[in-house]
Design an enzyme around this catalytic site. Structure first.
Site, mmCIF file in Angstrom:
data_model
loop_
_atom_site.group_PDB
_atom_site.id
_atom_site.type_symbol
_atom_site.label_atom_id
_atom_site.label_comp_id
_atom_site.label_asym_id
_atom_site.label_seq_id
_atom_site.Cartn_x
_atom_site.Cartn_y
_atom_site.Cartn_z
ATOM 1 N N GLU A 123 0.920 -1.242 0.102
ATOM 2 C CA GLU A 123 -0.192 -0.023 0.056
ATOM 3 C C GLU A 123 0.998 1.278 0.012
ATOM 4 O O GLU A 123 0.811 2.049 -0.753
ATOM 5 C CB GLU A 123 -1.015 -0.040 1.160
ATOM 6 C CG GLU A 123 -1.912 1.128 1.365
ATOM 7 C CD GLU A 123 -1.366 1.935 2.509
ATOM 8 O OE1 GLU A 123 -2.035 3.053 2.688
ATOM 9 O OE2 GLU A 123 -0.470 1.748 3.275
ATOM 10 N N GLU A 124 1.937 1.473 0.804
ATOM 11 C CA GLU A 124 2.737 2.615 1.007
ATOM 12 C C GLU A 124 3.570 2.338 -0.143
ATOM 13 O O GLU A 124 4.101 3.711 -0.368
ATOM 14 C CB GLU A 124 3.400 2.531 2.347
ATOM 15 C CG GLU A 124 2.355 2.733 3.357
ATOM 16 C CD GLU A 124 2.974 2.817 4.640
ATOM 17 O OE1 GLU A 124 4.231 2.578 4.817
ATOM 18 O OE2 GLU A 124 2.473 3.077 5.741
ATOM 19 N N ASP A 153 -7.451 1.204 8.353
ATOM 20 C CA ASP A 153 -6.006 1.252 8.325
ATOM 21 C C ASP A 153 -5.518 2.347 9.616
ATOM 22 O O ASP A 153 -6.210 3.456 9.833
ATOM 23 C CB ASP A 153 -5.840 2.114 7.096
ATOM 24 C CG ASP A 153 -3.948 2.285 6.725
ATOM 25 O OD1 ASP A 153 -3.424 2.002 7.750
ATOM 26 O OD2 ASP A 153 -3.849 2.518 5.396
#
Length: 143
Positions: free
Chosen positions: A17-18, A46
């Site tokens: 995701e990051e 999250d």
């Protein structure tokens, strides 16, 4: 509201995701049209057991539902705007027209440090995340 056949919620976990939402972007890109149409919403939790305050981003009606649920719990919450509002996996779903909600907690002092450990997860806040999520799912089921 679209008419959908009754189905069970699906739990999907994404990686990278990051690094650029790689996991969720790949998942969404490989959905058939029928699969996309069958998704009532994507709820993205999250950093929900840490931090100082609730923020919700995504589709307006889902954000409003989450804000109402947080208020009912006596928690202050605000809509998530700006770049962070599209910086998590829900954005991949919203980009193809699937309603999405990003549940997030702000200001975690341990974020990406050596102290970013499970022992700092706040069980009460994690419970709030569950309650808010269930309230949003209940609202979705009534549509």
């Amino acid at each position: 509201a679209r008419v959908r056949e009754a189905s069970l919620p699906l739990l999907v976990l994404f990686g990278a995701e990051e690094l650029g939402l790689y996991g969720s972007r790949y998942y969404v890109a490989n959905l058939s049209d029928a699969e996309r149409q069958s998704i009532a919403a994507m709820l993205n939790l999250d950093m929900v057991g840490v931090g100082q305050a609730w923020r919700f981003g995504g589709s307006d009606d889902l954000v409003q539902s989450a804000l109402g649920a947080a208020t009912d719990l006596g928690e202050r919450a605000l809509p998530l705007r700006g770049p962070l509002g599209s910086a998590s996996d829900h954005a991949s779903f919203q980009s193809v027209g699937i309603p999405a909600l990003f549940l997030y907690r702000t200001d975690d002092p341990n974020y990406h440090t050596a102290n970013d450990r499970a022992e700092y997860v706040d069980a009460d806040v994690l419970g709030q995340a569950g309650t808010i999520t269930l309230r949003v799912m209940d609202a979705l089921a009534r549509q």
